[in-house]
Design a protein around this motif. Sequence first.
Motif, short mmCIF file in Angstrom:
data_model
loop_
_atom_site.label_atom_id
_atom_site.label_comp_id
_atom_site.label_asym_id
_atom_site.label_seq_id
_atom_site.Cartn_x
_atom_site.Cartn_y
_atom_site.Cartn_z
N VAL A 146 -38.41 59.52 24.78
CA VAL A 146 -38.16 60.56 25.77
C VAL A 146 -39.35 60.62 26.72
N SER A 147 -39.09 60.54 28.03
CA SER A 147 -40.14 60.72 29.02
C SER A 147 -40.29 62.21 29.26
N ILE A 148 -41.42 62.76 28.85
CA ILE A 148 -41.60 64.21 28.88
C ILE A 148 -42.99 64.55 29.40
N THR A 149 -43.07 65.63 30.15
CA THR A 149 -44.35 66.12 30.66
C THR A 149 -44.88 67.18 29.72
N MET A 150 -46.14 67.04 29.32
CA MET A 150 -46.72 67.97 28.35
C MET A 150 -48.12 68.39 28.76
N PRO A 151 -48.51 69.59 28.39
CA PRO A 151 -49.87 70.05 28.72
C PRO A 151 -50.89 69.53 27.72
N ILE A 152 -52.12 69.38 28.16
CA ILE A 152 -53.24 69.03 27.28
C ILE A 152 -54.44 69.87 27.68
N GLN A 153 -55.37 70.02 26.76
CA GLN A 153 -56.62 70.67 27.13
C GLN A 153 -57.33 69.80 28.16
N GLU A 154 -58.02 70.46 29.09
CA GLU A 154 -58.66 69.71 30.17
C GLU A 154 -59.45 68.53 29.60
N PHE A 155 -59.13 67.35 30.11
CA PHE A 155 -59.67 66.13 29.50
C PHE A 155 -60.08 65.12 30.56
N TRP A 156 -61.20 64.46 30.30
CA TRP A 156 -61.64 63.31 31.09
C TRP A 156 -62.29 62.32 30.15
N PRO A 157 -61.82 61.07 30.12
CA PRO A 157 -62.36 60.10 29.16
C PRO A 157 -63.85 59.84 29.39
N GLN A 158 -64.57 59.76 28.30
CA GLN A 158 -66.01 59.51 28.34
C GLN A 158 -66.28 58.04 28.03
N LEU A 159 -67.02 57.38 28.90
CA LEU A 159 -67.34 55.97 28.71
C LEU A 159 -68.66 55.83 27.95
N PRO A 160 -68.79 54.77 27.19
CA PRO A 160 -70.09 54.51 26.53
C PRO A 160 -71.20 54.41 27.55
N SER A 161 -72.40 54.76 27.16
CA SER A 161 -73.54 54.75 28.10
C SER A 161 -73.88 53.34 28.56
N THR A 162 -73.41 52.33 27.85
CA THR A 162 -73.69 50.95 28.25
C THR A 162 -72.76 50.47 29.35
N VAL A 163 -71.75 51.26 29.68
CA VAL A 163 -70.80 50.88 30.71
C VAL A 163 -71.30 51.38 32.07
N ASP A 164 -71.30 50.50 33.04
CA ASP A 164 -71.72 50.85 34.40
C ASP A 164 -70.51 50.73 35.31
N LEU A 165 -69.97 51.85 35.73
CA LEU A 165 -68.77 51.88 36.56
C LEU A 165 -69.15 52.36 37.96
N GLN A 166 -68.92 51.53 38.96
CA GLN A 166 -69.24 51.86 40.34
C GLN A 166 -67.99 52.39 41.05
N THR A 167 -68.08 53.60 41.61
CA THR A 167 -66.97 54.19 42.34
C THR A 167 -67.46 54.73 43.68
N GLU A 168 -66.54 54.88 44.61
CA GLU A 168 -66.90 55.39 45.92
C GLU A 168 -67.23 56.87 45.88
N ALA A 169 -66.48 57.63 45.04
CA ALA A 169 -66.73 59.06 44.87
C ALA A 169 -67.12 59.32 43.42
N THR A 170 -67.75 60.46 43.19
CA THR A 170 -68.23 60.81 41.85
C THR A 170 -67.59 62.10 41.38
N ARG A 171 -67.03 62.08 40.19
CA ARG A 171 -66.43 63.30 39.63
C ARG A 171 -67.54 64.27 39.26
N VAL A 172 -67.38 65.51 39.68
CA VAL A 172 -68.35 66.55 39.36
C VAL A 172 -67.88 67.40 38.19
N ALA A 173 -66.60 67.78 38.19
CA ALA A 173 -66.06 68.60 37.12
C ALA A 173 -64.54 68.46 37.12
#
Length: 252
Positions: A72-99
Amino acid sequence: MARIMTIAAVLAVLLIVATIVVFAFAAARRGRSGDDAAPLVRVTRAVGVVWLVFATIGALANLLIPLLSPAVSITMPIQEFWPQLPSTVDLQTEATRVAGGFTTVTLAVEGLSAVARVLWAISQMVAWAIPGVVALFVVVACSRLLAGAAFAPVVAKMAATTGAVVAFGGVAAQVVGDLAGSIASTQLFGSKGGSWEGDYAGIDNVFDAWVPAATVQISFPFWPIAVGLGFAVLAAVLRSGSRLQHDVKGLV
């Protein structure tokens, strides 16, 4: 679910506006030159019929698919979440997430409970049916207008009925859909335990870093009530027009 309800709201409002414009244009042309706006009304009625058929098919499909499909394709709520990357990962992006982060997800899920499936199926069916009911009103109104009875009592009754369906159906679809999504969130993300192997620099808990947490979120929409009130006003205008028309005929 929110996207479908928004689409339903937009379609309902557009159909209301289209009906009012058609009635006003027809009245203006009759008053100005004595001819009618039959071609425009017929086109509007044809669009309403197509819209009604499309909404009916969509309502039936969205009722049956969640009940009969393994996933079933279903929309569900989750607690506010953003995946955390290991400190050894260097990800370059044009913009930076603040919160901030994700608060809802739409996933194809297997193994949902029957309660969640039924509630989700009902919410999707109602969300698709609402524009169909509005389209039915447009078809009836245009048919009466073509028959020379624009202010027939059936049109006013249909407007009032449509308003009630939009108001109660819109609220019910949103609440029932949110309830189904909350149940799905609890079943999918409400883990009872687990483990992982290996170390990841800068991450103490893999589940907190990479797995969303379940939550319950029920929202109460106000747009269906506003649209329903709009139909109630339209019904009052049509009833007033019917009485006025009756009085004019009495004078003649």
